[in-house]
Motif scaffolding. Sequence first.
Motif, mmCIF file in Angstrom:
data_model
loop_
_atom_site.group_PDB
_atom_site.id
_atom_site.type_symbol
_atom_site.label_atom_id
_atom_site.label_comp_id
_atom_site.label_asym_id
_atom_site.label_seq_id
_atom_site.Cartn_x
_atom_site.Cartn_y
_atom_site.Cartn_z
ATOM 1 N N VAL A 163 -33.093 22.436 -13.906
ATOM 2 C CA VAL A 163 -33.837 23.000 -12.790
ATOM 3 C C VAL A 163 -32.882 23.837 -11.959
ATOM 4 O O VAL A 163 -31.773 23.415 -11.662
ATOM 5 N N GLY A 164 -33.280 25.014 -11.584
ATOM 6 C CA GLY A 164 -32.428 25.916 -10.832
ATOM 7 C C GLY A 164 -31.870 27.028 -11.696
ATOM 8 O O GLY A 164 -31.398 28.034 -11.194
ATOM 9 N N GLU A 194 -47.431 20.437 -5.930
ATOM 10 C CA GLU A 194 -47.414 19.167 -6.653
ATOM 11 C C GLU A 194 -47.146 19.383 -8.144
ATOM 12 O O GLU A 194 -46.367 18.662 -8.766
ATOM 13 N N ALA A 195 -47.806 20.404 -8.713
ATOM 14 C CA ALA A 195 -47.620 20.697 -10.144
ATOM 15 C C ALA A 195 -46.185 21.134 -10.422
ATOM 16 O O ALA A 195 -45.579 20.716 -11.419
ATOM 17 N N ILE A 196 -45.619 21.957 -9.550
ATOM 18 C CA ILE A 196 -44.235 22.413 -9.735
ATOM 19 C C ILE A 196 -43.270 21.239 -9.588
ATOM 20 O O ILE A 196 -42.301 21.116 -10.350
ATOM 21 N N SER A 197 -43.535 20.345 -8.633
ATOM 22 C CA SER A 197 -42.679 19.159 -8.469
ATOM 23 C C SER A 197 -42.710 18.292 -9.713
ATOM 24 O O SER A 197 -41.673 17.768 -10.153
ATOM 25 N N THR A 198 -43.885 18.131 -10.300
ATOM 26 C CA THR A 198 -44.024 17.340 -11.521
ATOM 27 C C THR A 198 -43.228 17.973 -12.663
ATOM 28 O O THR A 198 -42.532 17.277 -13.414
ATOM 29 N N ASP A 258 -40.616 19.985 -12.332
ATOM 30 C CA ASP A 258 -39.183 19.828 -12.014
ATOM 31 C C ASP A 258 -38.685 18.423 -12.344
ATOM 32 O O ASP A 258 -37.609 18.263 -12.911
ATOM 33 N N GLU A 259 -39.468 17.421 -11.973
ATOM 34 C CA GLU A 259 -39.077 16.033 -12.256
ATOM 35 C C GLU A 259 -38.933 15.802 -13.761
ATOM 36 O O GLU A 259 -37.959 15.203 -14.218
ATOM 37 N N HIS A 260 -39.909 16.287 -14.514
ATOM 38 C CA HIS A 260 -39.867 16.100 -15.965
ATOM 39 C C HIS A 260 -38.644 16.791 -16.564
ATOM 40 O O HIS A 260 -37.952 16.229 -17.423
ATOM 41 N N LEU A 261 -38.384 18.013 -16.108
ATOM 42 C CA LEU A 261 -37.255 18.769 -16.664
ATOM 43 C C LEU A 261 -35.920 18.135 -16.293
ATOM 44 O O LEU A 261 -34.992 18.136 -17.099
ATOM 45 N N LYS A 287 -34.101 17.002 -19.519
ATOM 46 C CA LYS A 287 -33.066 18.012 -19.776
ATOM 47 C C LYS A 287 -33.532 19.076 -20.763
ATOM 48 O O LYS A 287 -32.733 19.727 -21.420
ATOM 49 N N GLN A 288 -34.849 19.254 -20.881
ATOM 50 C CA GLN A 288 -35.408 20.308 -21.730
ATOM 51 C C GLN A 288 -35.595 21.572 -20.907
ATOM 52 O O GLN A 288 -35.577 21.546 -19.685
ATOM 53 N N SER A 289 -35.825 22.668 -21.614
ATOM 54 C CA SER A 289 -36.188 23.889 -20.913
ATOM 55 C C SER A 289 -37.686 23.825 -20.617
ATOM 56 O O SER A 289 -38.435 23.099 -21.281
ATOM 57 N N ALA A 290 -38.112 24.583 -19.634
ATOM 58 C CA ALA A 290 -39.530 24.594 -19.275
ATOM 59 C C ALA A 290 -40.374 25.084 -20.446
ATOM 60 O O ALA A 290 -41.454 24.546 -20.714
ATOM 61 N N SER A 291 -39.889 26.081 -21.150
ATOM 62 C CA SER A 291 -40.635 26.615 -22.298
ATOM 63 C C SER A 291 -40.763 25.582 -23.406
ATOM 64 O O SER A 291 -41.817 25.467 -24.031
#
Length: 178
Positions: A4-5, A32-36, A38-41, A45-49
Amino acid sequence: MTHVGHANHRRWTEEFSHELRLRQVSGEEINEAISTVDEHLNDSKQSASDAFGNPRDYAASLGLSPTDDGSSRGRVLIAAVVATLSFLAFGLSVSRWISGEGSSAAIICTLGAGGLMLAASALLTLGIARQVVEATVRERFTGASAGLWSRYAPAAIALPWVFPIFAAVFVAVGVLRA
């Protein structure tokens, strides 16, 4: 691995956020969706894609409901009432003016009601056009049909101008009879 970042994550998140805004999802639900995400990533440690795929597809898969902006429909209703009442006031005052009562009060009332009617008709047209555009955007993103909006949109947008057109006809007929 993308954390993240990272620039790729920010780009994906911006596209995801933009997609949710286009779908008229509330700001609170977007955050809320973005926080979820970010937490998952951070945990995986995966990429968002890799974790969520295409931001547009992921936004669609969430099934978040668009916000209901009842206030815009309220403004359309108020503009319709004002246009109707100003049309009636215009008709009464112009009939007095045409019938020979050329007092300054009748003239001022006629011009004021006519101006108010034109302004209300313009606001009503803009409000209806906004409703049509919102229905079309929802149709694009949800796949649901916009229903009658798509078929009758041009008539709905032109409808408020019936008041000024009838007012002009009313004046023309009155002037021709005088």
